[in-house]
Enzyme design. Structure first.
Site, PDB file in Angstrom:
ATOM      1  N   LYS A 306      -1.708   7.148   5.004  1.00 45.06           N
ATOM      2  CA  LYS A 306      -0.827   7.705   5.726  1.00 45.06           C
ATOM      3  C   LYS A 306      -1.352   8.335   6.961  1.00 45.06           C
ATOM      4  O   LYS A 306      -2.736   8.699   7.173  1.00 45.06           O
ATOM      5  CB  LYS A 306      -0.039   8.920   4.886  1.00 45.06           C
ATOM      6  CG  LYS A 306       0.789   8.287   3.898  1.00 45.06           C
ATOM      7  CD  LYS A 306       1.288   9.480   3.112  1.00 45.06           C
ATOM      8  CE  LYS A 306       2.034   9.151   1.874  1.00 45.06           C
ATOM      9  NZ  LYS A 306       3.342   8.614   2.308  1.00 45.06           N
ATOM     10  N   ARG A 380       6.827   4.385  -7.362  1.00 46.28           N
ATOM     11  CA  ARG A 380       7.529   3.646  -8.295  1.00 46.28           C
ATOM     12  C   ARG A 380       6.823   2.994  -9.191  1.00 46.28           C
ATOM     13  O   ARG A 380       7.249   2.725 -10.612  1.00 46.28           O
ATOM     14  CB  ARG A 380       8.562   2.419  -7.394  1.00 46.28           C
ATOM     15  CG  ARG A 380       7.847   1.311  -6.636  1.00 46.28           C
ATOM     16  CD  ARG A 380       8.456   0.857  -5.370  1.00 46.28           C
ATOM     17  NE  ARG A 380       8.816   1.678  -4.296  1.00 46.28           N
ATOM     18  CZ  ARG A 380       9.349   1.328  -3.329  1.00 46.28           C
ATOM     19  NH1 ARG A 380       9.370   0.218  -2.896  1.00 46.28           N
ATOM     20  NH2 ARG A 380       9.632   2.322  -2.258  1.00 46.28           N
TER      21      ARG A 380
END
Length: 559
Positions: A306, A380
């Site tokens: 990120k 997820r």
């Protein structure tokens, strides 16, 4: 509709919990006999705006409590408020001093227009939100300006909402500060002034304190709250309650074949864990509600690193786990007659030499293989094994909570959490909970279009794709591949876990602890479903079971 779950929760709490006898601060002169030594006290009262039809001739009207109090002190409150400036408006507060000896400081807060209620377009009970905001604004002003040690507040017509607002509005994260220099932001004592609805007051305090607990956990820096330290915090929080908490180690995860969770954690030196908490509020044979909270204590993105801007608030990527722990604490305190099994997978997603790489194939607990497109889409992967493991408890419903996709924030901002479910009744139940809490939810589709996209994967059974278009819907479709049985509700809270400005007036900028109160309201509704309805629902669910690929603890296929 806006009265269903709150009234039911209040009725239950009054039956199963003894109510402490608070100081009945009813507005009369005998109240002056309630002394607290040299303790400084303040009072929060309310006033509504009156629409005269002429903007230049605005006026105000006291709430019934403020009106009665004004009569007792011979109209001094009205006179001084009138003299202090223009008629008070919503979100404004005026502090008046020396009107009488019992309360040296009195805060009058503007509620806005009188007579608000459920707004169908806004999907919110605006009266309750109005009360929360007024309670927070008035109490914060008394504490910060007058530095009172004990605050009495009127109920504004709803003691539960007033308690929520005042507790949430006064809270600040001070754990890493020298509190000797922060006296003005300490939490004062709180008392209900004008109402005998102590049951509603205590329910509101429990909900507000639960959300503040979630805020505290989310605010803790990642070096203070690693997966192991989060487990230690959970033990401290739940250790003295009727909740059983087990900490499953990396070795247990390997035995169970939870390779998706293990793959995410490979880049970090912090070992992954799974927390399993059990609350029995009714007979043990009753099927539990399974809560799953995403517990990534820091998300750097792995090899798909990120940017610094996107990492700024990633200490709060375990907001789902924090909400589940806080909800359990409140449910146990309120003695809700339901059974709950909470599963919280914990790890860090870091860049490391052994870390998961784009293009890797991971095998989940239920046997399905996953093609990893981006290591930054870790959320997820963290909970897919927990979803499969949940089937072993024969759940009434599975609810997973966490921040999973930026698409939710792009679509809804901080206005609402997105909901995906395979059961319309669950959506209605969650919607009602959001109306009551003021913490709204919005349903997004689980169409086969997104399922086909997830399954269109050459190297594996399903693709954990990094495409931005429809990201939140594809994320939900991906998770549905690992739901072995029954009713399921997916709650994506990516956009509501942090706020930069005071968009919600009773929450300061920072971590919000949302949607803890909504989850508590949602669970409370299970306690009041008629027995026949529950039986019919369970019979239908049993009839709808199909062959699936997940396995229970004995190695047998779930049916």
């Amino acid at each position: 509709m806006s009265q269903i779950s709150s009234l039911a929760l209040k009725e239950l709490f009054s039956k199963i919990s003894s109510v402490n006898v608070f100081s009945k601060a009813i507005y009369n002169r005998s109240f002056a006999s309630v002394t607290c030594g040299t303790e400084t006290k303040g009072l929060v009262l309310g006033a509504y705006e009156l629409d005269t039809g002429n903007p230049s001739q605005r006026s105000f009207a006291f709430t019934p409590t403020a009106h009665t109090y004004d009569k007792i002190i011979s109209g001094k409150l009205y006179f001084e408020l009138k003299k202090s400036g223009p008629p008070i408006r919503r979100h404004e507060v005026r502090i008046l001093y020396g009107l009488e000896d019992t309360f040296p400081s009195i805060a009058v807060v503007g509620l806005g227009i009188q007579g608000l209620g459920y707004n169908e377009e806004e999907v919110m009970d605006e009266e309750k939100e109005q009360i929360r905001e007024a309670a927070a604004i008035g109490a914060t002003a008394l504490r910060d300006i007058s530095q009172v040690e004990k605050i009495f507040i009127e109920s504004f017509g709803n003691a539960e909402s007033a308690a929520e607002g005042i507790v949430l509005g006064l809270w600040s994260y001070l754990d890493n500060k020298n509190t000797k220099n922060e006296e003005s932001v300490q939490m004062p004592q709180l008392e209900l002034f004008d109402s005998c609805d102590f049951t509603g007051w205590r329910i509101g305090l429990q909900k507000g304190n639960a959300q503040n607990l979630a805020r505290k956990l989310c605010e803790m820096p990642a070096n203070y709250l690693t997966p192991r330290k989060f487990a230690e915090q959970a033990v401290k929080i739940l250790g003295n309650s009727d909740i059983n908490l087990e900490v499953k180690t990396k070795h247990w995860l390997q035995m169970k074949g939870m390779d998706a969770l293990l793959a995410v954690a490979k880049g970090s030196c912090e070992e992954p864990l799974l927390l399993e908490a059990t609350y029995y509020g009714c007979e043990p044979h009753v099927c539990p509600v399974v809560l799953i909270g995403k517990g990534v204590t820091f998300d750097a993105g792995g090899h798909c690193l990120k940017t610094p801007e996107n990492m700024a608030h990633m200490r709060g990527d375990m907001a789902g786990a924090a909400c589940v722990i806080a909800t359990l604490k409140a449910v146990e305190a309120l003695r809700l007659p339901i059974n709950i099994r909470a599963l919280i997978p914990m790890c860090e997603n870091m860049l490391g030499p052994r870390g998961m790489k784009p293009g890797d194939i991971v095998k989940a607990m239920n046997g399905k293989t996953i093609h990893v497109d981006s290591t930054d889409s870790d959320g997820r992967l963290v909970i897919v094994d927990a979803l499969s493991y949940a089937a072993t408890f024969n759940p009434k419903v599975i609810v997973d909570v966490g921040g999973f996709s930026r698409g939710t924030k792009n679509a809804l901002g901080s206005a609402a959490a997105s909901i995906f479910t395979n059961n319309d009744a669950l959506w209605e139940q969650m919607k009602i909970a959001g109306i009551h809490s003021g913490d709204r939810v919005w349903r997004l589709p689980l169409w086969t279009h997104f399922t086909k996209t997830v399954r269109h994967c050459l190297p594996a059974d399903v693709c954990e794709t990094a495409l931005n278009l429809g990201n939140s819907c594809r994320s939900a479709a991906f998770l549905q591949e690992f739901v072995c049985r029954g009713d399921w509700l997916h709650m994506d809270i990516y956009g509501i876990t942090h706020q930069e400005e005071d968009m919600v007036k009773y929450l300061k900028p920072g971590m919000t602890g949302r949607p803890t109160r909504t989850l508590i309201e949602f669970l409370a509704q299970f306690a009041f479903k008629p027995e026949e309805e529950n039986n019919q629902r369970n019979q239908k669910k049993n009839a709808d079971y199909k062959e699936v690929t997940c396995k229970d603890e004995s190695g047998n296929a779930c049916r």
